[in-house]
Design a protein around this motif. Structure first.
Motif, mmCIF file in Angstrom:
data_model
loop_
_atom_site.group_PDB
_atom_site.id
_atom_site.type_symbol
_atom_site.label_atom_id
_atom_site.label_comp_id
_atom_site.label_asym_id
_atom_site.label_seq_id
_atom_site.Cartn_x
_atom_site.Cartn_y
_atom_site.Cartn_z
ATOM 1 N N UNK A 1 0.827 -1.207 0.000
ATOM 2 C CA UNK A 1 0.000 0.000 0.000
ATOM 3 C C UNK A 1 0.856 1.250 0.000
ATOM 4 N N UNK A 2 1.965 1.216 0.772
ATOM 5 C CA UNK A 2 2.860 2.373 0.802
ATOM 6 C C UNK A 2 3.521 2.574 -0.550
ATOM 7 N N UNK A 3 3.909 1.461 -1.201
ATOM 8 C CA UNK A 3 4.591 1.566 -2.481
ATOM 9 C C UNK A 3 3.680 2.109 -3.575
ATOM 10 N N UNK A 4 2.378 1.909 -3.433
ATOM 11 C CA UNK A 4 1.454 2.406 -4.453
ATOM 12 C C UNK A 4 0.911 3.783 -4.110
ATOM 13 N N UNK B 1 4.513 -5.754 10.114
ATOM 14 C CA UNK B 1 5.433 -4.641 9.877
ATOM 15 C C UNK B 1 4.671 -3.372 9.535
ATOM 16 N N UNK B 2 3.598 -3.494 8.743
ATOM 17 C CA UNK B 2 2.775 -2.333 8.413
ATOM 18 C C UNK B 2 2.104 -1.761 9.664
ATOM 19 N N UNK B 3 1.639 -2.641 10.569
ATOM 20 C CA UNK B 3 1.055 -2.167 11.832
ATOM 21 C C UNK B 3 2.080 -1.397 12.654
ATOM 22 N N UNK B 4 3.308 -1.898 12.672
ATOM 23 C CA UNK B 4 4.364 -1.217 13.416
ATOM 24 C C UNK B 4 4.661 0.149 12.802
ATOM 25 N N UNK B 5 4.734 0.223 11.478
ATOM 26 C CA UNK B 5 4.970 1.509 10.821
ATOM 27 C C UNK B 5 3.860 2.499 11.156
ATOM 28 N N UNK B 6 2.600 2.032 11.175
ATOM 29 C CA UNK B 6 1.481 2.893 11.563
ATOM 30 C C UNK B 6 1.676 3.425 12.984
ATOM 31 N N UNK B 7 2.006 2.536 13.912
ATOM 32 C CA UNK B 7 2.131 2.922 15.317
ATOM 33 C C UNK B 7 3.281 3.904 15.519
ATOM 34 N N UNK B 8 4.417 3.652 14.870
ATOM 35 C CA UNK B 8 5.562 4.564 15.021
ATOM 36 C C UNK B 8 5.227 5.927 14.431
ATOM 37 N N UNK C 1 13.373 11.823 8.659
ATOM 38 C CA UNK C 1 13.463 10.767 9.660
ATOM 39 C C UNK C 1 14.720 9.948 9.400
ATOM 40 N N UNK C 2 15.280 9.408 10.465
ATOM 41 C CA UNK C 2 16.404 8.477 10.387
ATOM 42 C C UNK C 2 16.089 7.278 11.274
ATOM 43 N N UNK D 1 10.834 3.250 4.865
ATOM 44 C CA UNK D 1 10.017 3.764 3.771
ATOM 45 C C UNK D 1 8.556 3.893 4.182
ATOM 46 N N UNK D 2 8.056 2.931 4.977
ATOM 47 C CA UNK D 2 6.668 2.981 5.414
ATOM 48 C C UNK D 2 6.379 4.155 6.336
ATOM 49 N N UNK D 3 7.268 4.402 7.298
ATOM 50 C CA UNK D 3 7.076 5.520 8.228
ATOM 51 C C UNK D 3 7.156 6.844 7.483
ATOM 52 N N UNK D 4 8.139 6.985 6.595
ATOM 53 C CA UNK D 4 8.290 8.222 5.831
ATOM 54 C C UNK D 4 7.044 8.504 4.998
ATOM 55 N N UNK D 5 6.498 7.465 4.367
ATOM 56 C CA UNK D 5 5.310 7.649 3.546
ATOM 57 C C UNK D 5 4.129 8.084 4.392
ATOM 58 N N UNK D 6 3.957 7.482 5.556
ATOM 59 C CA UNK D 6 2.818 7.810 6.414
ATOM 60 C C UNK D 6 2.920 9.218 6.962
ATOM 61 N N UNK D 7 4.145 9.707 7.167
ATOM 62 C CA UNK D 7 4.348 11.041 7.723
ATOM 63 C C UNK D 7 4.453 12.117 6.653
ATOM 64 N N UNK D 8 4.593 11.730 5.406
ATOM 65 C CA UNK D 8 4.901 12.713 4.378
ATOM 66 C C UNK D 8 6.277 13.300 4.591
ATOM 67 N N UNK D 9 7.196 12.485 5.120
ATOM 68 C CA UNK D 9 8.544 12.928 5.463
ATOM 69 C C UNK D 9 9.554 12.379 4.463
#
Length: 207
Positions: free
Chosen positions: A34-37, A183-190, A50-51, A101-109
């Motif tokens: 979902x993040x890649x699309x 992993x996607x759930x973790x990216x959401x939570x972070x 983010x780092x 990549x997932x966290x950056x996408x969710x944050x727009x970062x």
């Protein structure tokens, strides 16, 4: 005649060796499709950099092979290391790349994990520890994580934890997909904890 027989025997031996050869390994990814699309950011579009530090995990998981438990084994100590079923890189690198990549996408970062950032720009630093991973074939994937979030321009750090349990169907492909969903759930939570920290929320770890 001897030459023909020798060639025939050599061909038979080669055919037998080919038949006995191990099948080619199958490779899996933890990246969130979902993040890649281009799924819209789910946390309000927190801009910035983010780092993500290298993922801390028990050594038994720091390998490319999938480590699974047979459903019949119950809670016993025996696990299988699957040589023919592998992550596309070592598991710690696979998890780090998928999360960054997932966290950056969710944050727009901007993910500065490997590329760096412009001098003087603040960055949100994230450190993740894998505390538990139990992949049970035809049953579930249980995973426990903890992480800290800190801004370079602010001293306090936020510390959070998450436990997820993803039910899976039969087969190794289902286990890999379960790990991908965890992993996607973790990216959401972070991502939510980063947004809450930047908003000075009272509980940045609230789900």
């Amino acid at each position: 005649m001897n030459t023909i027989r020798a060639r025939g025997l050599a061909w038979v031996a080669a055919a037998m060796l080919a038949a006995c050869a191990s099948p080619a390994p199958r490779y899996y990814s933890l990246a969130d499709p979902d993040a890649e699309t281009g799924r819209p950011a789910s946390t309000g579009g927190t801009a910035g950099f983010i780092e993500l530090a290298p993922i801390a995990m028990p050594e038994r998981f720091a390998r490319p092979q999938l480590v699974v438990r047979q459903k019949e084994a119950g809670a016993g100590p025996e696990v299988d290391i699957l040589e023919q079923h592998r992550w596309s890189s070592s598991f710690e690198n696979e998890l780090r790349d998928a999360l960054a990549s997932g966290i950056a996408q969710r944050l727009g970062a901007v993910d500065a994990t490997k590329s760096g950032r412009p001098r003087g720009q603040p960055v949100t630093r994230i450190a993740v520890q894998l505390r538990q991973l139990d992949a049970v074939e035809s049953s579930r994937v249980d995973a426990g994580f903890s992480w800290t979030v800190r801004r370079t321009d602010e001293s306090p750090a936020v510390a959070c934890q998450l436990f997820v349990s993803e039910p899976v169907g039969g087969g190794i492909d289902a286990l890999a997909l379960g790990a991908q969903r965890a992993t996607a759930q973790l990216a959401d939570a972070i991502a939510r904890s980063v947004t809450a920290m930047q908003a000075n929320a009272a509980n940045a770890c609230q789900r």
